[in-house]
Design an enzyme around this catalytic site. Structure first.
Site, PDB file in Angstrom:
ATOM      1  N   HIS A  55     -47.500 -72.472 -63.064  1.00  0.00           N
ATOM      2  CA  HIS A  55     -47.982 -71.048 -62.507  1.00  0.00           C
ATOM      3  C   HIS A  55     -49.298 -70.824 -62.784  1.00  0.00           C
ATOM      4  O   HIS A  55     -50.018 -71.414 -63.936  1.00  0.00           O
ATOM      5  CB  HIS A  55     -47.179 -69.945 -62.727  1.00  0.00           C
ATOM      6  CG  HIS A  55     -45.853 -69.740 -62.309  1.00  0.00           C
ATOM      7  ND1 HIS A  55     -45.015 -68.707 -62.352  1.00  0.00           N
ATOM      8  CD2 HIS A  55     -45.202 -70.798 -61.776  1.00  0.00           C
ATOM      9  CE1 HIS A  55     -43.645 -68.655 -61.825  1.00  0.00           C
ATOM     10  NE2 HIS A  55     -43.896 -70.081 -61.492  1.00  0.00           N
TER      11      HIS A  55
ATOM     12  N   GLU B 173     -51.377 -68.474 -63.889  1.00  0.00           N
ATOM     13  CA  GLU B 173     -51.531 -67.915 -64.972  1.00  0.00           C
ATOM     14  C   GLU B 173     -51.348 -68.652 -66.222  1.00  0.00           C
ATOM     15  O   GLU B 173     -52.177 -68.524 -67.307  1.00  0.00           O
ATOM     16  CB  GLU B 173     -50.450 -66.552 -65.114  1.00  0.00           C
ATOM     17  CG  GLU B 173     -50.564 -65.585 -64.015  1.00  0.00           C
ATOM     18  CD  GLU B 173     -49.477 -65.796 -63.300  1.00  0.00           C
ATOM     19  OE1 GLU B 173     -49.334 -66.886 -62.630  1.00  0.00           O
ATOM     20  OE2 GLU B 173     -48.800 -64.796 -62.640  1.00  0.00           O
TER      21      GLU B 173
ATOM     22  N   CYS C  83     -44.536 -65.680 -67.105  1.00  0.00           N
ATOM     23  CA  CYS C  83     -45.992 -65.419 -67.069  1.00  0.00           C
ATOM     24  C   CYS C  83     -46.382 -64.347 -68.109  1.00  0.00           C
ATOM     25  O   CYS C  83     -47.261 -64.335 -68.742  1.00  0.00           O
ATOM     26  CB  CYS C  83     -46.682 -65.416 -65.741  1.00  0.00           C
ATOM     27  SG  CYS C  83     -46.682 -67.012 -65.063  1.00  0.00           S
TER      28      CYS C  83
HETATM   29 ZN   LIG Z   1     -45.487 -66.937 -63.205  1.00  0.00          ZN
END
Ligand SMILES: [Zn+2]
Length: 167
Positions: free
Chosen positions: A68, A70, A101
Site C-alpha cells: 500500500h 502508506e 497502514c
Molecule cells: Zn493500507
C-alpha cells in the site's frame, strides 16, 4: 521570480507545503498507480513541510499484499530520516488508511497523518476503527481528515467505473 508585493505565496519555491498543496502532490502520485492497474492511492511523507518520500499503491504491480502507498512511503521516509521512528514526519495520503497502514503509522510513532477521502469499507482512522487515537496502543497519531476529499474520491470512482466499463 517577481519581487513585487509582500503577499504570502504558499506555492513559492522552497516554502513549506501546506496540507492542501501536499495533497495535490499525493493525488498526482495516486494517478500513477492506474498505469499498472492498481487502485489509485498516493502518499507523500514530509518533514517541516518538505517532501522526503512519495509513493503510490503497487499491490498489483508487485503482487505484494502489503504494498500500500502508506507502507511504501513510510519505508522510504525511514531511509531518509535514518530511523524507524518517524515522529517528525507527516504522512499525507489520498485515502483513509486501512487497519494495516494505520497500524504501521502507530508502529512508526508517526508525527501526524492527513488523509483525503474517508473509506467507509476499510478505514481505520475514524471510519471503522480509529487506531490512530486508541489509548490502549502505545502511541497516538493526530489525524487531519477530508483534505481535497472530493478529488481523491473522484479518482477512485473513475478508476472503478472504468474497470466496470471494461468488464
Ligand atoms: Zn493500507
Amino acid at each position: 521570480m517577481s519581487s513585487s508585493g509582500s503577499v504570502p505565496d504558499d506555492a513559492a519555491p522552497g516554502a513549506p507545503l501546506t496540507d492542501d498543496r501536499a495533497m495535490e502532490l499525493a493525488l498526482v502520485e495516486a494517478a500513477e498507480a492506474v498505469g499498472h492497474g492498481d487502485v489509485p492511492v498516493g502518499a507523500v511523507a514530509l518533514v517541516d513541510g518538505r517532501v522526503i518520500a512519495s509513493r503510490h499503491n503497487e499491490r498489483e504491480r508487485t503482487g505484494d499484499p502489503t504494498a500500500h502507498a502508506e507502507v511504501l512511503a513510510l519505508a522510504d521516509a525511514a531511509v531518509v530520516v535514518g530511523s524507524w521512528r518517524l515522529g517528525e514526519v507527516t504522512l499525507v495520503v489520498t485515502l483513509e488508511p486501512c487497519p494495516m497502514c494505520a497500524g504501521a503509522l502507530v508502529a512508526a510513532r508517526l508525527g501526524r497523518v492527513v488523509f483525503g477521502a474517508a473509506d467507509p469499507k476499510a478505514g481505520a482512522c475514524g471510519s471503522l476503527y480509529n487506531l490512530c487515537a486508541d489509548p490502549r496502543l502505545n502511541h497516538e497519531v493526530p489525524v487531519t481528515a477530508g483534505v481535497r476529499a472530493d478529488e481523491a474520491a473522484a479518482l477512485l470512482t473513475r478508476f472503478f467505473g472504468d474497470r466496470r466499463a471494461d468488464a
